[in-house]
Design a protein around this motif. Structure first.
Motif, PDB file in Angstrom:
ATOM      1  N   LEU A  26     -64.347  -4.375  15.640  1.00  0.00           N
ATOM      2  CA  LEU A  26     -63.539  -3.171  15.460  1.00  0.00           C
ATOM      3  C   LEU A  26     -62.306  -3.497  14.632  1.00  0.00           C
ATOM      4  N   GLU A  27     -61.774  -2.499  13.951  1.00  0.00           N
ATOM      5  CA  GLU A  27     -60.654  -2.728  13.046  1.00  0.00           C
ATOM      6  C   GLU A  27     -59.298  -2.568  13.717  1.00  0.00           C
ATOM      7  N   GLY A  28     -59.249  -1.975  14.889  1.00  0.00           N
ATOM      8  CA  GLY A  28     -57.977  -1.694  15.534  1.00  0.00           C
ATOM      9  C   GLY A  28     -57.549  -2.758  16.518  1.00  0.00           C
ATOM     10  N   ASP A  29     -56.786  -2.331  17.536  1.00  0.00           N
ATOM     11  CA  ASP A  29     -56.238  -3.229  18.547  1.00  0.00           C
ATOM     12  C   ASP A  29     -56.505  -2.690  19.942  1.00  0.00           C
ATOM     13  N   PHE A  30     -56.818  -3.613  20.854  1.00  0.00           N
ATOM     14  CA  PHE A  30     -56.758  -3.298  22.272  1.00  0.00           C
ATOM     15  C   PHE A  30     -55.307  -3.477  22.724  1.00  0.00           C
ATOM     16  N   TYR A  31     -54.888  -2.717  23.712  1.00  0.00           N
ATOM     17  CA  TYR A  31     -53.524  -2.873  24.196  1.00  0.00           C
ATOM     18  C   TYR A  31     -53.446  -2.550  25.676  1.00  0.00           C
ATOM     19  N   ALA A  32     -52.448  -3.139  26.316  1.00  0.00           N
ATOM     20  CA  ALA A  32     -52.147  -2.855  27.718  1.00  0.00           C
ATOM     21  C   ALA A  32     -50.648  -2.664  27.831  1.00  0.00           C
ATOM     22  N   GLY A  33     -50.235  -1.631  28.527  1.00  0.00           N
ATOM     23  CA  GLY A  33     -48.818  -1.329  28.635  1.00  0.00           C
ATOM     24  C   GLY A  33     -48.395  -1.037  30.057  1.00  0.00           C
ATOM     25  N   TYR A  34     -47.149  -1.349  30.350  1.00  0.00           N
ATOM     26  CA  TYR A  34     -46.542  -1.058  31.647  1.00  0.00           C
ATOM     27  C   TYR A  34     -45.188  -0.401  31.401  1.00  0.00           C
ATOM     28  N   ASP A  35     -44.893   0.660  32.136  1.00  0.00           N
ATOM     29  CA  ASP A  35     -43.592   1.323  32.079  1.00  0.00           C
ATOM     30  C   ASP A  35     -43.109   1.552  33.505  1.00  0.00           C
ATOM     31  N   GLY A  36     -41.912   1.074  33.790  1.00  0.00           N
ATOM     32  CA  GLY A  36     -41.348   1.240  35.118  1.00  0.00           C
ATOM     33  C   GLY A  36     -39.985   1.900  35.063  1.00  0.00           C
ATOM     34  N   SER A  37     -39.581   2.468  36.178  1.00  0.00           N
ATOM     35  CA  SER A  37     -38.256   3.081  36.273  1.00  0.00           C
ATOM     36  C   SER A  37     -37.752   2.956  37.700  1.00  0.00           C
ATOM     37  N   TYR A  38     -36.432   2.958  37.818  1.00  0.00           N
ATOM     38  CA  TYR A  38     -35.797   2.889  39.141  1.00  0.00           C
ATOM     39  C   TYR A  38     -34.543   3.740  39.131  1.00  0.00           C
ATOM     40  N   ARG A  39     -34.327   4.484  40.205  1.00  0.00           N
ATOM     41  CA  ARG A  39     -33.081   5.218  40.421  1.00  0.00           C
ATOM     42  C   ARG A  39     -32.595   4.932  41.832  1.00  0.00           C
ATOM     43  N   SER A  40     -31.326   4.587  41.957  1.00  0.00           N
ATOM     44  CA  SER A  40     -30.761   4.334  43.274  1.00  0.00           C
ATOM     45  C   SER A  40     -30.480   5.648  43.989  1.00  0.00           C
ATOM     46  N   LYS A  41     -30.044   5.557  45.226  1.00  0.00           N
ATOM     47  CA  LYS A  41     -29.804   6.728  46.069  1.00  0.00           C
ATOM     48  C   LYS A  41     -28.872   7.718  45.403  1.00  0.00           C
ATOM     49  N   PHE A  42     -29.147   9.010  45.586  1.00  0.00           N
ATOM     50  CA  PHE A  42     -28.247  10.037  45.062  1.00  0.00           C
ATOM     51  C   PHE A  42     -28.176  11.208  46.030  1.00  0.00           C
ATOM     52  N   SER A  43     -27.123  11.983  45.882  1.00  0.00           N
ATOM     53  CA  SER A  43     -26.907  13.156  46.727  1.00  0.00           C
ATOM     54  C   SER A  43     -27.651  14.353  46.152  1.00  0.00           C
TER      55      SER A  43
END
Length: 817
Positions: free
Chosen positions: A725-742
């Motif tokens: 194949l001419e393209g690319d295989f890829y694997a991705g990770y996206d994370g997020s965190y938010r602390s306590k809020f009112s």
């Protein structure tokens, strides 16, 4: 702030820029924009020597030399991260907060500022501006559409009043769609997943008249089963059902003049939106008037006391239907030394809801709906210098006119008397007292705004620039509010008990104001890859009128003095450092801000005798300050890594007459124990003053903003040539965190939302700008978390919640032709 918060998510607009700082802002000014639709994406930094191009300052520039805190997300990155509407931007934008109990009751905040936290009030304006192809959207609700054919999104932080037509004191979300192309092209994107999720997007573009007229058409549809099951109505709720179309025609009338006519229409009709039982907390009411005993007296139990069982039994049909759309004409005329730009627009938004405002299966409030019809027209005219010279400039004029008509209806049911009236009284024992009690509200609103604004940039030398800006603004708002209340028999002769629950009101508020604001930015290019800026801004957020009913005095009469709210006065300081290191494989940006607002506009809830009504007030002063660090690293051509952090310290400096939190509401004591210390931590400090309706919450957190927020991730590519194949295989990770809020205007131990972390993954194959197919899982670990917590009316102690999405998974395939 966060100058490149999601810089790495925007590689598709990271084609090498050639003299990006000198290009005028026209429809064809940025070839990088066209590359954005086909280039590879995912968390990544720009290629060595490349620049991400933005139009945040109404001209095409490298994001690394723009003296504004701005983040960029490209169109393909939006698809790969599942960011298909404004609310989902928060997972990749740490300093952006978005909260919504339904499309109308939506709020977007940046650094904790922008909109009051709570029920939406049409009589005030948002501090975060939403712009689509340079057209201002006056309500956040009217921008809850699905992103379709989007080239990129720029998120600007801090006041933008000297560059943008409508004054925005907290920041702006600038959405840029793909432009018509004279080269025929088409795109299709299909997504399927669990919860019966389906999303389809398609677009096509090409010439109608060679080199003269081009057209682009796009459409989208999104459907998903609800995530909450109603055991009473035997149906899933909080579903999605969105459809939208958009068309653009570009006419190159002359070599120096082009015009783009755009039109769009979207319809959403989900079975939405429900909040339901989360927990119960004690209030100051007698125990026989708190939730546990009130429910027991009716023989009522919720289906589950664990909100993450995702069960409810609300007994009112839900509806969140809206239609929105409009027309705009964008003209760019290149005069040689400058470009003249005109943006003319008309937009509408029609809202047709149905809510269950008691949040449980008892017939307390059987009808709660505020259908609304909004129309707006706007005209912006700007002239901006072309190229880079000793003195660059942007000068503009803006006019905006808006009308809103609302027809509110609230009806109390047979359980209302038991829940809202004192059970020891004769009226409290008689269900007929409140059963059928009806309020019909007729609300009108007219909003006129006009402004002159400008920004000059003096290039003292090749490195140092000084850029002052000014804005002269005029606002006039007028409204009418009429609430007619009738008993179940249709009589307008009300008892004091009935007036205490739904009080008839009539008033005609009016507000008008002139103000002058401005800013000053000094920037210095230490080296080609190290850029520094410092900004001071004095800004105003327009005052407004209260269009949700007024708070009542002891005699249940409206307090007319609260019909208007004063403007916010903003003093903003910001420092920024933008750097690229290691042959531009590392982008590292640091920014700090300090913002003080006097007469902060707050939406609060009147807890008197069970009335659920948002009204406006001015808090004395609030302050938000913070530091934001954004980094993107490309250690190899195959691996891209990013990590961004935001520390935001946002609090009420002085707010001595705020509504009390649930644990201090509903009583008659002269003092009480504060659920949170002035520093915003649980404590046992005593309020300096306390009444059933007011508390001193000076020193407490602003609602809706976490002290710490992070986004982080990586993507790895592997060439697919080994399998032919001419393209690319890829694997991705996206994370997020938010602390306590009112999650309450006045902080409560019952409505604090615990911090949480979310993880998303994707694995796929992409081939140039043609194919992209990937499997994805969002909220991989099926984290239970709340988006919002709120209180039931009447100080009963019931806390209702809106859980975030559970684990979802699916497959997305896109093809460009």
């Amino acid at each position: 702030m966060t100058p490149t918060l999601t810089l790495l998510l925007a590689l598709q607009i990271a084609a090498p820029a050639t003299d990006a700082q000198t290009a005028p802002f026209t429809a064809e000014a940025s070839p990088q924009a066209e590359d954005a639709s086909t280039g590879r994406t995912g968390p990544a930094v720009a290629t060595s020597g490349g620049d991400i191009v933005v139009t945040a300052r109404r001209r095409t520039e490298s994001v690394q030399t723009v003296p504004i805190a701005v983040s960029v997300i490209g169109g393909t990155a939006l698809a790969e991260t599942g960011t298909y509407n404004v609310s989902r931007l928060t997972q990749i934008q740490p300093t952006l907060q978005f909260y919504s109990t339904n499309p109308r009751n939506s709020a977007a905040n940046i650094r904790g500022l922008g909109a009051p936290f709570g029920l939406t009030n049409d009589g005030i304006e948002q501090g975060v501006g939403i712009y689509v192809d340079q057209v201002y959207y006056s309500r956040i609700a009217s921008a809850t559409f699905d992103f379709t054919d989007t080239e990129r999104i720029e998120v600007l932080r801090g006041p933008q009043g000297t560059l943008y037509g409508k004054n925005t004191t907290a920041g702006a979300i600038n959405i840029i769609t793909r432009k018509p192309s004279f080269t025929p092209e088409a795109r299709v994107e299909l997504t399927g997943g669990n919860l019966d999720f389906f999303q389809g997007k398609a677009s096509a573009s090409g010439p109608l008249v060679d080199d003269k007229v081009a057209i682009r058409l796009s459409a989208s549809v999104t459907t998903r089963r609800g995530t909450i099951y109603n055991v009473r109505q035997n149906e899933w709720q909080n579903s999605q059902d969105n459809k939208g179309v958009r068309g653009q025609i570009l006419w190159k009338a002359t070599p120096n003049l082009d015009l783009t006519l755009s039109g769009d229409y979207a319809r959403q009709n989900p079975n939405c939106c429900v909040q339901y039982y989360a927990r119960v907390g004690a209030t100051q009411r007698p125990t026989n008037r708190q939730y546990a005993e009130l429910a027991a007296a009716q023989g009522y139990q919720v289906p589950s006391t664990d909100a993450f069982d995702r069960l409810t039994d609300v007994d009112t049909d839900l509806r969140a239907k809206q239609e929105l759309g409009g027309l705009s004409l964008l003209a760019n005329w290149d005069l040689g030394g400058s470009t003249l730009t005109s943006v003319s627009a008309w937009r509408f938004w029609h809202w047709d809801p149905s809510n269950d405002r008691d949040f449980i299966g008892l017939p307390i409030t059987t009808v709660s709906a505020n259908p609304s019809q909004q129309s707006q027209v706007s005209q912006e005219l700007r002239i901006a210098s072309n190229g880079k010279r000793t003195l660059d400039y942007v000068l503009g004029a803006f006019y905006f006119y808006q009308t809103i008509d609302t027809q509110g209806l609230q009806v109390q049911g047979p359980a209302a008397s038991a829940f809202l009236l004192n059970p020891t009284s004769a009226a409290g024992r008689n269900p007929a007292t409140l059963n059928g009690l009806t309020a019909r509200n007729t609300i009108g609103f007219k909003n006129t705004s006009a402004a002159l604004f400008g920004k000059l940039t003096w290039h003292v030398d090749d490195r140092l620039s000084i850029a002052p800006g000014l804005r002269l603004n005029y606002d006039q708002k007028s409204g009418s509010y009429l609430s007619v209340v009738t008993t179940g028999s249709g009589s307008t002769n009300l008892t004091s008990d009935q007036r205490g629950v739904l009080a008839p009101q009539r008033y005609d508020p009016d507000f008008h104001n002139w103000n002058l604001s401005g800013d000053l930015t000094v920037s210095y290019q230490f080296t080609p890859d190290v850029f520094y800026y410092a900004t001071y801004a004095r800004s105003y957020k327009s005052g407004g009128i209260n269009l949700s009913g007024l708070p009542l005095d002891a005699a249940n009469q409206p307090i007319l003095a609260s019909a208007t709210v004063k403007p916010e006065k903003v003093n903003h300081f910001e420092l920024g450092l933008k750097t690229r290191l290691a042959d531009r494989r590392v982008t590292l940006n640091l920014a700090g801000f300090w913002t003080v607002i006097d007469d902060y506009q707050a939406t609060v809830t009147n807890g008197q005798l069970g009335v659920l009504r948002g009204y406006l007030a001015n808090a004395g002063r609030v302050r938000t300050r913070g530091i934001e660090l954004d980094s993107a690293v490309r250690p190899t051509d195959r691996l891209n890594v990013y990590a961004n952090a935001a520390f935001t310290d946002a609090k009420y400096v002085r707010f001595t007459d705020a509504p009390c939190p649930p644990e201090l509401s509903g009583g008659s004591a002269a003092s009480a124990t504060n659920p949170a210390s002035p520093a915003g931590r649980p404590g046992t400090s005593t309020q300096p003053s306390y009444s059933p309706a007011n508390c001193d919450i000076s020193g407490q957190w602003l609602p809706g903003v976490s002290k710490w927020a992070f986004s982080y991730g990586a993507e790895y590519q592997l060439p697919a040539t080994a399998v032919g194949l001419e393209g690319d295989f890829y694997a991705g990770y996206d994370g997020s965190y938010r602390s306590k809020f009112s999650s309450n205007p006045s902080r409560s131990r019952y409505t604090d939302i615990a911090g949480y972390a979310l993880s998303n993954i994707r694995v796929g194959y992409r081939e140039g700008g043609t194919w992209n197919a990937f499997a994805w899982v969002r909220n991989v670990f099926d984290k239970d978390y709340y988006e919002l917590l709120a209180t039931q009316s009447g100080s009963t102690g019931l806390i209702v919640g809106q859980p975030g999405d559970p684990r979802t998974y699916g497959v997305t395939v896109s093809r460009s032709f």
